[in-house]
Design a protein around this motif. Structure first.
Motif, PDB file in Angstrom:
ATOM      1  N   SER A  11      12.233  -7.977   3.901  1.00 21.38           N
ATOM      2  CA  SER A  11      11.713  -8.388   3.471  1.00 21.38           C
ATOM      3  C   SER A  11       9.860  -8.404   3.094  1.00 21.38           C
ATOM      4  O   SER A  11       9.456  -8.635   4.841  1.00 21.38           O
ATOM      5  CB  SER A  11      11.680  -9.621   2.254  1.00 21.38           C
ATOM      6  OG  SER A  11      11.389 -10.106   0.970  1.00 21.38           O
ATOM      7  N   ALA A  12       9.249  -7.935   2.363  1.00 20.47           N
ATOM      8  CA  ALA A  12       8.120  -8.428   2.483  1.00 20.47           C
ATOM      9  C   ALA A  12       7.022  -7.912   1.538  1.00 20.47           C
ATOM     10  O   ALA A  12       7.600  -7.950   0.126  1.00 20.47           O
ATOM     11  CB  ALA A  12       7.677  -6.553   3.301  1.00 20.47           C
ATOM     12  N   TYR A  13       5.911  -8.054   1.546  1.00 20.52           N
ATOM     13  CA  TYR A  13       4.784  -7.570   0.010  1.00 20.52           C
ATOM     14  C   TYR A  13       4.442  -6.920   0.834  1.00 20.52           C
ATOM     15  O   TYR A  13       3.504  -6.721   1.324  1.00 20.52           O
ATOM     16  CB  TYR A  13       3.813  -8.957  -0.086  1.00 20.52           C
ATOM     17  CG  TYR A  13       4.526 -10.032  -0.862  1.00 20.52           C
ATOM     18  CD1 TYR A  13       5.022 -10.007  -2.582  1.00 20.52           C
ATOM     19  CD2 TYR A  13       5.226 -10.742  -0.416  1.00 20.52           C
ATOM     20  CE1 TYR A  13       5.489 -10.692  -3.106  1.00 20.52           C
ATOM     21  CE2 TYR A  13       6.127 -12.250  -0.775  1.00 20.52           C
ATOM     22  CZ  TYR A  13       6.897 -12.008  -2.307  1.00 20.52           C
ATOM     23  OH  TYR A  13       7.088 -13.267  -2.587  1.00 20.52           O
ATOM     24  N   TYR A  14       4.501  -5.814  -0.074  1.00 15.73           N
ATOM     25  CA  TYR A  14       3.240  -4.211  -0.411  1.00 15.73           C
ATOM     26  C   TYR A  14       1.935  -4.286  -1.003  1.00 15.73           C
ATOM     27  O   TYR A  14       2.118  -4.994  -1.722  1.00 15.73           O
ATOM     28  CB  TYR A  14       3.776  -3.597  -1.453  1.00 15.73           C
ATOM     29  CG  TYR A  14       4.775  -2.097  -1.009  1.00 15.73           C
ATOM     30  CD1 TYR A  14       4.470  -1.129  -0.203  1.00 15.73           C
ATOM     31  CD2 TYR A  14       6.666  -2.327  -1.254  1.00 15.73           C
ATOM     32  CE1 TYR A  14       5.168  -0.184   0.435  1.00 15.73           C
ATOM     33  CE2 TYR A  14       7.109  -1.119  -0.218  1.00 15.73           C
ATOM     34  CZ  TYR A  14       6.266  -0.303   0.085  1.00 15.73           C
ATOM     35  OH  TYR A  14       7.315   0.555   0.583  1.00 15.73           O
ATOM     36  N   GLU A  15       1.119  -3.945  -0.764  1.00 16.89           N
ATOM     37  CA  GLU A  15      -0.469  -4.217  -0.898  1.00 16.89           C
ATOM     38  C   GLU A  15      -0.485  -2.780  -1.290  1.00 16.89           C
ATOM     39  O   GLU A  15      -0.879  -1.881  -0.250  1.00 16.89           O
ATOM     40  CB  GLU A  15      -1.365  -4.199  -0.409  1.00 16.89           C
ATOM     41  CG  GLU A  15      -1.366  -6.211   0.067  1.00 16.89           C
ATOM     42  CD  GLU A  15      -1.585  -7.198  -1.330  1.00 16.89           C
ATOM     43  OE1 GLU A  15      -1.896  -6.414  -1.801  1.00 16.89           O
ATOM     44  OE2 GLU A  15      -0.860  -8.419  -0.781  1.00 16.89           O
ATOM     45  N   ASP A  16      -0.016  -2.215  -2.276  1.00 14.68           N
ATOM     46  CA  ASP A  16      -1.012  -1.174  -3.041  1.00 14.68           C
ATOM     47  C   ASP A  16      -2.305  -0.862  -3.741  1.00 14.68           C
ATOM     48  O   ASP A  16      -2.840  -2.016  -3.137  1.00 14.68           O
ATOM     49  CB  ASP A  16      -0.613  -0.317  -3.981  1.00 14.68           C
ATOM     50  CG  ASP A  16       1.248  -0.226  -3.237  1.00 14.68           C
ATOM     51  OD1 ASP A  16       1.766  -0.217  -1.526  1.00 14.68           O
ATOM     52  OD2 ASP A  16       2.070  -0.197  -3.642  1.00 14.68           O
ATOM     53  N   THR A  17      -3.408   0.730  -3.807  1.00 12.95           N
ATOM     54  CA  THR A  17      -3.746   1.040  -4.287  1.00 12.95           C
ATOM     55  C   THR A  17      -3.512   2.727  -4.578  1.00 12.95           C
ATOM     56  O   THR A  17      -2.668   3.052  -4.496  1.00 12.95           O
ATOM     57  CB  THR A  17      -5.294   0.946  -3.459  1.00 12.95           C
ATOM     58  OG1 THR A  17      -5.081   1.965  -2.500  1.00 12.95           O
ATOM     59  CG2 THR A  17      -5.900  -0.475  -2.944  1.00 12.95           C
ATOM     60  N   TYR A  18      -3.843   2.300  -5.315  1.00  9.11           N
ATOM     61  CA  TYR A  18      -3.730   3.848  -7.105  1.00  9.11           C
ATOM     62  C   TYR A  18      -5.007   4.518  -7.829  1.00  9.11           C
ATOM     63  O   TYR A  18      -5.998   4.221  -7.572  1.00  9.11           O
ATOM     64  CB  TYR A  18      -3.080   3.241  -8.163  1.00  9.11           C
ATOM     65  CG  TYR A  18      -1.634   2.452  -7.753  1.00  9.11           C
ATOM     66  CD1 TYR A  18      -0.622   3.198  -7.436  1.00  9.11           C
ATOM     67  CD2 TYR A  18      -1.610   0.874  -7.110  1.00  9.11           C
ATOM     68  CE1 TYR A  18       0.861   2.130  -6.975  1.00  9.11           C
ATOM     69  CE2 TYR A  18      -0.553   0.056  -7.100  1.00  9.11           C
ATOM     70  CZ  TYR A  18       0.143   1.095  -6.841  1.00  9.11           C
ATOM     71  OH  TYR A  18       1.772  -0.052  -6.468  1.00  9.11           O
ATOM     72  N   ARG A  19      -4.911   5.702  -7.483  1.00 16.08           N
ATOM     73  CA  ARG A  19      -6.138   6.849  -8.048  1.00 16.08           C
ATOM     74  C   ARG A  19      -4.910   7.550  -9.162  1.00 16.08           C
ATOM     75  O   ARG A  19      -4.517   8.118  -8.877  1.00 16.08           O
ATOM     76  CB  ARG A  19      -6.427   7.455  -7.284  1.00 16.08           C
ATOM     77  CG  ARG A  19      -7.904   8.166  -7.821  1.00 16.08           C
ATOM     78  CD  ARG A  19      -8.671   8.780  -5.958  1.00 16.08           C
ATOM     79  NE  ARG A  19      -8.727   8.306  -5.308  1.00 16.08           N
ATOM     80  CZ  ARG A  19      -8.063   9.218  -3.707  1.00 16.08           C
ATOM     81  NH1 ARG A  19      -7.749  10.126  -4.077  1.00 16.08           N
ATOM     82  NH2 ARG A  19      -7.867   8.287  -2.804  1.00 16.08           N
ATOM     83  N   ARG A  20      -6.042   7.370 -10.276  1.00 11.53           N
ATOM     84  CA  ARG A  20      -5.577   8.417 -11.180  1.00 11.53           C
ATOM     85  C   ARG A  20      -6.473   9.749 -10.821  1.00 11.53           C
ATOM     86  O   ARG A  20      -7.341   9.681 -10.873  1.00 11.53           O
ATOM     87  CB  ARG A  20      -6.442   8.423 -12.950  1.00 11.53           C
ATOM     88  CG  ARG A  20      -5.589   8.927 -13.711  1.00 11.53           C
ATOM     89  CD  ARG A  20      -6.451   8.411 -15.153  1.00 11.53           C
ATOM     90  NE  ARG A  20      -6.698   7.437 -15.344  1.00 11.53           N
ATOM     91  CZ  ARG A  20      -5.883   6.345 -16.469  1.00 11.53           C
ATOM     92  NH1 ARG A  20      -4.940   6.963 -16.973  1.00 11.53           N
ATOM     93  NH2 ARG A  20      -6.479   5.387 -16.491  1.00 11.53           N
TER      94      ARG A  20
END
Length: 157
Positions: free
Chosen positions: A109-118
């Motif tokens: 298990s882990a925690y994702y840290e994401d960034t997104y762009r439109r």
């Protein structure tokens, strides 16, 4: 908050995971921006993994998670903050990796840290992703004498 954008970002993350598990590499690539970066904790092998650019990310996944490796990645409990055409998100990951030829299972298990762009086509894509494990363990499939695969999409018939 823009609920449509929130849903679109969630669908992007789910598509990323589904395409990874189903080895749909072109569709997986389409969830990432061209300049995406990825950093994954990798306790089973030692050093963390880091990739710069969509091609590097997809190339590694394609080479490492080919048809001889079975994976399931589940993500939930999203926390997403949207700021115009950019967003940040945290997801709880639960994953299983089975490598039958090495008689190995990896769970964690882990925690994702994401960034997104439109992007210019209006679609949200992942511009940065990564996680640090909260736990991981391995298990020899030989320790499970009753284990029998009754289905494997990638096994030779």
């Amino acid at each position: 908050m823009n609920l449509i954008a929130l849903e679109e970002i969630g669908q992007t993350k789910y598509r990323y995971l589904r395409c990874l598990d189903l080895k749909r590499w072109d569709d997986f690539a389409d969830t990432l921006t061209g300049d995406a970066v990825a950093a994954y904790d990798n306790p089973v092998a030692g050093d963390p993994l880091r990739f710069d650019g969509r091609e590097a990310i997809v190339g590694y996944m394609r080479a490492s998670l080919g048809p001889e490796v079975i994976t399931t990645h589940l993500a939930g409990h999203p926390e997403i903050e949207i700021d115009g055409d950019d967003a940040r998100g945290t997801w709880c990951l639960d994953d299983t990796v089975l490598i039958p030829r090495h008689r190995l299972m990896i769970r964690g298990s882990a925690y994702y840290e994401d960034t997104y762009r439109r992007c210019s086509d209006g679609r949200w894509r992942i511009s940065g992703t990564g996680y640090r494990r909260t736990y991981e363990y391995t298990l020899s499939l030989d320790e499970l004498p009753s284990l029998r695969f009754t289905a494997n999409l990638w096994a030779a018939s």
